[in-house]
Design a protein around this motif. Structure first.
Motif, PDB file in Angstrom:
ATOM      1  N   TYR A 130      51.817  39.999  29.133  1.00  7.45           N
ATOM      2  CA  TYR A 130      50.656  40.314  29.962  1.00  7.45           C
ATOM      3  C   TYR A 130      51.112  41.244  31.080  1.00  7.45           C
ATOM      4  CZ  TYR A 130      48.546  36.149  27.868  1.00  7.45           C
ATOM      5  OH  TYR A 130      48.061  35.221  26.992  1.00  7.45           O
ATOM      6  N   ILE A 131      50.358  42.300  31.276  1.00  8.82           N
ATOM      7  CA  ILE A 131      50.621  43.247  32.376  1.00  8.82           C
ATOM      8  C   ILE A 131      49.306  43.446  33.107  1.00  8.82           C
ATOM      9  CG2 ILE A 131      51.211  45.618  32.974  1.00  8.82           C
ATOM     10  CD1 ILE A 131      53.058  45.588  30.490  1.00  8.82           C
ATOM     11  N   VAL A 132      49.361  43.341  34.425  1.00  9.37           N
ATOM     12  CA  VAL A 132      48.185  43.595  35.253  1.00  9.37           C
ATOM     13  C   VAL A 132      48.573  44.639  36.290  1.00  9.37           C
ATOM     14  CG1 VAL A 132      46.475  42.600  36.825  1.00  9.37           C
ATOM     15  CG2 VAL A 132      47.372  41.221  34.921  1.00  9.37           C
ATOM     16  N   LEU A 133      47.826  45.729  36.320  1.00  8.89           N
ATOM     17  CA  LEU A 133      48.070  46.806  37.265  1.00  8.89           C
ATOM     18  C   LEU A 133      46.864  46.988  38.166  1.00  8.89           C
ATOM     19  CD1 LEU A 133      49.479  49.306  34.653  1.00  8.89           C
ATOM     20  CD2 LEU A 133      50.806  48.234  36.475  1.00  8.89           C
ATOM     21  N   PRO A 134      47.060  46.925  39.487  1.00  8.85           N
ATOM     22  CA  PRO A 134      45.938  47.172  40.384  1.00  8.85           C
ATOM     23  C   PRO A 134      45.516  48.640  40.296  1.00  8.85           C
ATOM     24  CG  PRO A 134      47.976  46.895  41.641  1.00  8.85           C
ATOM     25  CD  PRO A 134      48.301  46.642  40.204  1.00  8.85           C
ATOM     26  N   LEU A 135      44.214  48.868  40.262  1.00 10.79           N
ATOM     27  CA  LEU A 135      43.695  50.232  40.163  1.00 10.79           C
ATOM     28  C   LEU A 135      43.532  50.903  41.524  1.00 10.79           C
ATOM     29  CD1 LEU A 135      41.101  49.754  37.295  1.00 10.79           C
ATOM     30  CD2 LEU A 135      43.293  50.953  37.191  1.00 10.79           C
ATOM     31  N   SER A 136      43.590  50.135  42.576  1.00 12.39           N
ATOM     32  CA  SER A 136      43.432  50.768  43.897  1.00 12.39           C
ATOM     33  C   SER A 136      44.658  50.591  44.734  1.00 12.39           C
ATOM     34  CB  SER A 136      42.235  50.171  44.617  1.00 12.39           C
ATOM     35  OG  SER A 136      42.316  48.769  44.638  1.00 12.39           O
TER      36      SER A 136
END
Length: 136
Positions: A130-136
């Motif tokens: 699982y990878i989560v990248l903030p867009l802001s």
């Protein structure tokens, strides 16, 4: 091109590849970073599939999409054995450690550089990243 080549490799090795992605509005990753992350994760999933016994279900599920204010990547594949770890880092199980084990570190470097979150787990013979990248 990358996904087309991976799809061909999967087909040659009887690996069902399910890709559901939408990178169109993603600006958090540069094209080269998308190639580093996706290429290494899919390569590792292909290798894990090839280690499963004949007659085992071979598959890769790859999902990448925007979810609220994050970009989420999830990849799952069968796993014969739990990956080797040192601390919370996965280490290569290959005998030639000097030439292997860089891919996942490159993925982590990209994710860490974007203040993202990376985790992996093995459950019921399925390995999932699982990878989560903030867009802001």
């Amino acid at each position: 091109i990358l996904l087309r080549d991976k799809r061909k490799l999967c087909k040659e090795n009887q690996i069902a590849l399910d890709i559901r992605t939408n990178f169109l509005d993603v600006t958090v990753l540069e094209p080269v970073e998308i190639c580093i992350v996706c290429g290494n994760l899919i390569d590792n999933a292909i290798e894990a599939n090839l280690l499963t016994g004949s007659g085992s279900r071979r598959f890769i599920e790859f999902l990448a999409h925007r979810q609220k204010s994050n970009f989420v990547i999830r990849i799952s594949n069968p796993c014969r054995e739990k990956p080797l770890k040192t601390g919370n880092r996965i280490v290569s199980s290959k005998t030639d450690k000097k030439s292997h084990g860089f891919g996942i570190e490159n993925v982590r470097r990209v994710i860490d550089g974007k203040n993202g979150f990376y985790t992996a787990k093995t459950e019921n013979g399925i390995y999932t990243v699982y990878i989560v990248l903030p867009l802001s």
